[in-house]
Write a protein that holds these residues in place. Structure first.
Motif, PDB file in Angstrom:
ATOM      1  N   VAL A  92      31.742  50.325  35.958  1.00 46.38           N
ATOM      2  CA  VAL A  92      32.428  49.175  35.361  1.00 46.38           C
ATOM      3  C   VAL A  92      33.875  49.108  35.834  1.00 46.38           C
ATOM      4  O   VAL A  92      34.376  48.037  36.202  1.00 46.38           O
ATOM      5  N   ALA A  93      34.548  50.253  35.860  1.00 40.31           N
ATOM      6  CA  ALA A  93      35.943  50.273  36.312  1.00 40.31           C
ATOM      7  C   ALA A  93      36.049  49.871  37.776  1.00 40.31           C
ATOM      8  O   ALA A  93      36.928  49.087  38.160  1.00 40.31           O
ATOM      9  N   GLY A  94      35.152  50.377  38.600  1.00 36.41           N
ATOM     10  CA  GLY A  94      35.176  50.021  40.016  1.00 36.41           C
ATOM     11  C   GLY A  94      34.889  48.556  40.251  1.00 36.41           C
ATOM     12  O   GLY A  94      35.547  47.899  41.065  1.00 36.41           O
ATOM     13  N   THR A  95      33.920  48.020  39.522  1.00 39.10           N
ATOM     14  CA  THR A  95      33.578  46.605  39.665  1.00 39.10           C
ATOM     15  C   THR A  95      34.741  45.729  39.221  1.00 39.10           C
ATOM     16  O   THR A  95      35.084  44.749  39.886  1.00 39.10           O
ATOM     17  N   THR A  96      35.361  46.082  38.112  1.00 40.62           N
ATOM     18  CA  THR A  96      36.500  45.310  37.616  1.00 40.62           C
ATOM     19  C   THR A  96      37.648  45.352  38.607  1.00 40.62           C
ATOM     20  O   THR A  96      38.276  44.325  38.892  1.00 40.62           O
ATOM     21  N   LEU A  97      37.932  46.521  39.148  1.00 38.55           N
ATOM     22  CA  LEU A  97      39.015  46.662  40.116  1.00 38.55           C
ATOM     23  C   LEU A  97      38.740  45.829  41.368  1.00 38.55           C
ATOM     24  O   LEU A  97      39.626  45.138  41.870  1.00 38.55           O
ATOM     25  N   MET A  98      37.512  45.864  41.849  1.00 41.17           N
ATOM     26  CA  MET A  98      37.174  45.080  43.039  1.00 41.17           C
ATOM     27  C   MET A  98      37.271  43.582  42.770  1.00 41.17           C
ATOM     28  O   MET A  98      37.727  42.814  43.619  1.00 41.17           O
ATOM     29  N   MET A  99      36.861  43.158  41.586  1.00 37.95           N
ATOM     30  CA  MET A  99      36.969  41.735  41.250  1.00 37.95           C
ATOM     31  C   MET A  99      38.426  41.305  41.195  1.00 37.95           C
ATOM     32  O   MET A  99      38.776  40.220  41.648  1.00 37.95           O
ATOM     33  N   LEU A 100      39.283  42.152  40.651  1.00 43.29           N
ATOM     34  CA  LEU A 100      40.707  41.818  40.579  1.00 43.29           C
ATOM     35  C   LEU A 100      41.342  41.781  41.959  1.00 43.29           C
ATOM     36  O   LEU A 100      42.180  40.933  42.243  1.00 43.29           O
ATOM     37  N   LEU A 101      40.956  42.700  42.823  1.00 43.84           N
ATOM     38  CA  LEU A 101      41.538  42.751  44.157  1.00 43.84           C
ATOM     39  C   LEU A 101      41.026  41.634  45.054  1.00 43.84           C
ATOM     40  O   LEU A 101      41.767  41.132  45.910  1.00 43.84           O
ATOM     41  N   MET A 102      39.788  41.247  44.886  1.00 42.43           N
ATOM     42  CA  MET A 102      39.193  40.242  45.765  1.00 42.43           C
ATOM     43  C   MET A 102      39.487  38.811  45.328  1.00 42.43           C
ATOM     44  O   MET A 102      39.384  37.891  46.129  1.00 42.43           O
ATOM     45  N   SER A 103      39.831  38.614  44.076  1.00 45.06           N
ATOM     46  CA  SER A 103      40.088  37.250  43.613  1.00 45.06           C
ATOM     47  C   SER A 103      41.494  36.833  44.033  1.00 45.06           C
ATOM     48  O   SER A 103      42.434  37.612  44.011  1.00 45.06           O
ATOM     49  N   SER A 104      41.604  35.589  44.416  1.00 42.81           N
ATOM     50  CA  SER A 104      42.920  35.095  44.822  1.00 42.81           C
ATOM     51  C   SER A 104      43.714  34.718  43.580  1.00 42.81           C
ATOM     52  O   SER A 104      43.146  34.334  42.561  1.00 42.81           O
ATOM     53  N   PRO A 105      45.006  34.819  43.643  1.00 46.05           N
ATOM     54  CA  PRO A 105      45.814  34.471  42.465  1.00 46.05           C
ATOM     55  C   PRO A 105      45.747  32.974  42.181  1.00 46.05           C
ATOM     56  O   PRO A 105      45.481  32.165  43.070  1.00 46.05           O
ATOM     57  N   ALA A 106      45.968  32.635  40.940  1.00 46.20           N
ATOM     58  CA  ALA A 106      45.961  31.226  40.558  1.00 46.20           C
ATOM     59  C   ALA A 106      47.162  30.546  41.198  1.00 46.20           C
ATOM     60  O   ALA A 106      48.304  30.955  41.013  1.00 46.20           O
ATOM     61  N   SER A 107      46.909  29.529  41.988  1.00 45.52           N
ATOM     62  CA  SER A 107      47.981  28.823  42.691  1.00 45.52           C
ATOM     63  C   SER A 107      48.204  27.469  42.037  1.00 45.52           C
ATOM     64  O   SER A 107      47.943  26.421  42.620  1.00 45.52           O
TER      65      SER A 107
END
Length: 96
Positions: free
Chosen positions: A13-28
């Motif tokens: 769960v921690a790894g999946t959450t971290l990857m989702m945060l890193l791969m998602s682009s910031p809200a522009s």
């Protein structure tokens, strides 16, 4: 064995959450995309009505319909009138 599975699940769960945060682009929100046509914003009253009052009203309507249209039999409902208790002297395995 359970501790190992829990640790594995937590790491996943921690790894999946971290990857989702890193791969998602910031809200522009400050940079408009081509074809963007935002409407006018909502007032505070409209926002509260849409996101607070409307869900509460919808919940109340659904709960009310469930209670009014309840067709279950009286003996299946859990009330203080139909709870059967064992006598104080009865043991767990015996038939009283």
């Amino acid at each position: 064995m359970d501790k190992k599975n829990a640790l594995r699940a937590g790491a996943l769960v921690a790894g999946t959450t971290l990857m989702m945060l890193l791969m998602s682009s910031p809200a522009s929100a400050l940079v408009r995309d081509d074809g963007d046509d935002p409407g006018s914003g909502l007032s505070v009253i409209e926002t509260l009505g849409l996101f607070v009052v409307a869900p509460l009203v919808l919940f109340a309507v659904i709960a009310g319909l469930v209670m009014v249209l309840d067709k279950s039999k009286e003996e299946h409902r859990v009330t203080t009138r139909n709870i059967k208790t064992k006598p104080a002297g009865a043991k767990a395995g015996s038939k009283a």
